[in-house]
Design a protein around this motif. Structure first.
Motif, PDB file in Angstrom:
ATOM      1  N   LYS A  75       1.846  -0.881   6.608  1.00 55.01           N
ATOM      2  CA  LYS A  75       2.686  -0.239   6.317  1.00 55.01           C
ATOM      3  C   LYS A  75       3.575   0.981   7.949  1.00 55.01           C
ATOM      4  CE  LYS A  75       4.590   0.972   2.108  1.00 55.01           C
ATOM      5  NZ  LYS A  75       4.022   1.849   1.132  1.00 55.01           N
ATOM      6  N   TRP A  76       4.888   0.948   7.834  1.00 53.38           N
ATOM      7  CA  TRP A  76       5.357   1.787   9.715  1.00 53.38           C
ATOM      8  C   TRP A  76       6.242   2.470   9.044  1.00 53.38           C
ATOM      9  CZ3 TRP A  76       5.704  -3.475   8.773  1.00 53.38           C
ATOM     10  CH2 TRP A  76       6.947  -3.493   8.820  1.00 53.38           C
TER      11      TRP A  76
ATOM     12  N   TYR B 163      -7.954   2.050   3.650  1.00 54.60           N
ATOM     13  CA  TYR B 163      -6.685   2.549   3.965  1.00 54.60           C
ATOM     14  C   TYR B 163      -7.129   3.254   5.255  1.00 54.60           C
ATOM     15  CZ  TYR B 163      -2.893   5.574   4.478  1.00 54.60           C
ATOM     16  OH  TYR B 163      -1.873   6.762   5.514  1.00 54.60           O
TER      17      TYR B 163
ATOM     18  N   PRO C  14      -0.411   2.354  -1.016  1.00 52.29           N
ATOM     19  CA  PRO C  14      -1.087   0.781  -1.738  1.00 52.29           C
ATOM     20  C   PRO C  14      -0.165  -0.044  -1.932  1.00 52.29           C
ATOM     21  CG  PRO C  14      -3.160   2.292  -2.499  1.00 52.29           C
ATOM     22  CD  PRO C  14      -1.964   3.474  -1.738  1.00 52.29           C
TER      23      PRO C  14
ATOM     24  N   ARG D 158       7.458   4.150  -0.927  1.00 53.70           N
ATOM     25  CA  ARG D 158       7.463   3.904   0.366  1.00 53.70           C
ATOM     26  C   ARG D 158       6.563   4.326   1.256  1.00 53.70           C
ATOM     27  NH1 ARG D 158      13.341   3.828   1.563  1.00 53.70           N
ATOM     28  NH2 ARG D 158      12.666   2.969   3.892  1.00 53.70           N
ATOM     29  N   ALA D 159       6.641   5.390   1.124  1.00 57.26           N
ATOM     30  CA  ALA D 159       5.058   6.428   1.935  1.00 57.26           C
ATOM     31  C   ALA D 159       4.475   4.829   2.634  1.00 57.26           C
ATOM     32  CB  ALA D 159       4.570   6.869   1.345  1.00 57.26           C
ATOM     33  N   ASN D 160       4.310   5.763   3.998  1.00 60.06           N
ATOM     34  CA  ASN D 160       2.804   4.589   4.840  1.00 60.06           C
ATOM     35  C   ASN D 160       1.131   4.661   4.229  1.00 60.06           C
ATOM     36  OD1 ASN D 160       5.037   3.658   6.517  1.00 60.06           O
ATOM     37  ND2 ASN D 160       4.247   5.472   7.746  1.00 60.06           N
ATOM     38  N   ASN D 161       1.419   5.860   3.254  1.00 62.26           N
ATOM     39  CA  ASN D 161       0.055   5.062   2.815  1.00 62.26           C
ATOM     40  C   ASN D 161       0.274   5.042   1.573  1.00 62.26           C
ATOM     41  OD1 ASN D 161       1.282   7.818   0.901  1.00 62.26           O
ATOM     42  ND2 ASN D 161      -0.705   9.101   1.776  1.00 62.26           N
TER      43      ASN D 161
ATOM     44  N   TYR E  28       2.097   4.909  10.415  1.00 61.33           N
ATOM     45  CA  TYR E  28       2.019   3.736   9.752  1.00 61.33           C
ATOM     46  C   TYR E  28       0.595   4.121   9.431  1.00 61.33           C
ATOM     47  CZ  TYR E  28      -0.476   2.514  14.171  1.00 61.33           C
ATOM     48  OH  TYR E  28      -1.511   2.471  15.654  1.00 61.33           O
ATOM     49  N   GLY E  29       0.803   2.898   8.224  1.00 66.78           N
ATOM     50  CA  GLY E  29      -0.801   3.091   7.400  1.00 66.78           C
ATOM     51  C   GLY E  29      -1.355   1.574   7.693  1.00 66.78           C
TER      52      GLY E  29
ATOM     53  N   PHE F 115      -3.871  -0.857   5.966  1.00 69.09           N
ATOM     54  CA  PHE F 115      -4.952  -1.895   4.561  1.00 69.09           C
ATOM     55  C   PHE F 115      -5.065  -2.751   4.875  1.00 69.09           C
ATOM     56  CE2 PHE F 115      -2.282   1.344   2.538  1.00 69.09           C
ATOM     57  CZ  PHE F 115      -0.950   1.302   3.174  1.00 69.09           C
TER      58      PHE F 115
END
Lengths: 114, 114
Positions: free
Chosen positions: B95-96, B50, A102, A97-100, B32-33, B35
């Motif tokens: 994603k946050w 990313y 994809p 679930r991590a932000n990094n 946050y990420g 993509f």
């Protein structure tokens, strides 16, 4: 090769019938997702699961149901309660679930309901 | 609520030239990420690049680079030396705070002219 398999590629159903879309992954990813895409538009989240036997509703969960009995599998059922089921459905997974982390996508299932 | 905006429904670029696809985002989260994904006409979604919110340098992956301007909340994709195979729909996503799910923009259709 590792990846995500969605089947079938094309699916046709009569209105009023439930239909189940298959999604299997052999990437050993914890998280799995179902998105809906309508023509010329972005992806909208239906359901997601971070771990086996647990899942959460996304932004457009009404008329859909899912299960996550195995890490590898995340089937989506489109019920007769879904008012506009004709769409392109994409299954995805991510390591965590991590932000990094994809998303890795399957090739999609195009559902047509008449 | 988190939101991604892609203001260019369609873009054209001459083969071998560079092109920038715009993406702005809205979030109150600090972590946050961001993509970018590519969707060819066949429908599969391909992860391209990313950028993390705490990354000080712009991300690069081959011919793809991300022009990240945190204060402006923008994360534009730059494709250098465009090729005919770059013709596709491109999506920006976020994603946050380890929420475990991604939100997508509406996409930009890129057409590379020979």
């Amino acid at each position: 090769d590792g990846g995500i398999t969605q089947s079938p590629k094309y699916l046709f159903r009569k209105e009023g019938q439930n239909v189940t879309l298959s999604c299997e992954q052999n990437l050993n990813h914890d998280a799995m997702y179902w998105y809906r895409q309508d023509p010329g538009q972005g992806l909208r989240l239906i359901y997601y699961s971070q771990i086996v036997n647990d899942f959460q509703k996304g932004d457009i969960a009404e008329g859909y149901s899912v299960s996550r009995e195995k890490k590898e599998s995340f089937p989506l059922t489109v019920t007769s309660a879904q008012k506009n089921p004709t769409a392109f459905y994409l299954c995805a997974s991510s390591i965590s679930r991590a932000n990094n982390s994809p998303l890795h996508f399957g090739n999609g299932t195009r559902l047509t309901v008449t | 609520a988190q939101k991604i905006t892609q203001t260019q429904p369609g873009m054209f670029v001459q083969e071998k030239e560079a092109v920038t696809l715009d993406c702005t985002y809205d979030t109150s989260d600090q972590s946050y990420g961001l993509f970018w994904y590519k969707q060819p006409s066949s429908g599969e979604m391909i992860f391209l690049i990313y950028q993390g919110s705490y990354d000080e340098q712009n991300a690069t992956e081959g011919r793809y680079s991300l022009n990240f301007q945190k204060a402006r909340k923008s994360a534009n994709l730059v494709i250098s030396a465009s090729q005919l195979g770059d013709s596709a729909m491109y999506f920006c996503a976020m994603k946050w705070t380890n929420a475990g799910k991604s939100t997508f923009g509406d996409g930009t259709t890129l057409t590379v002219k020979p």
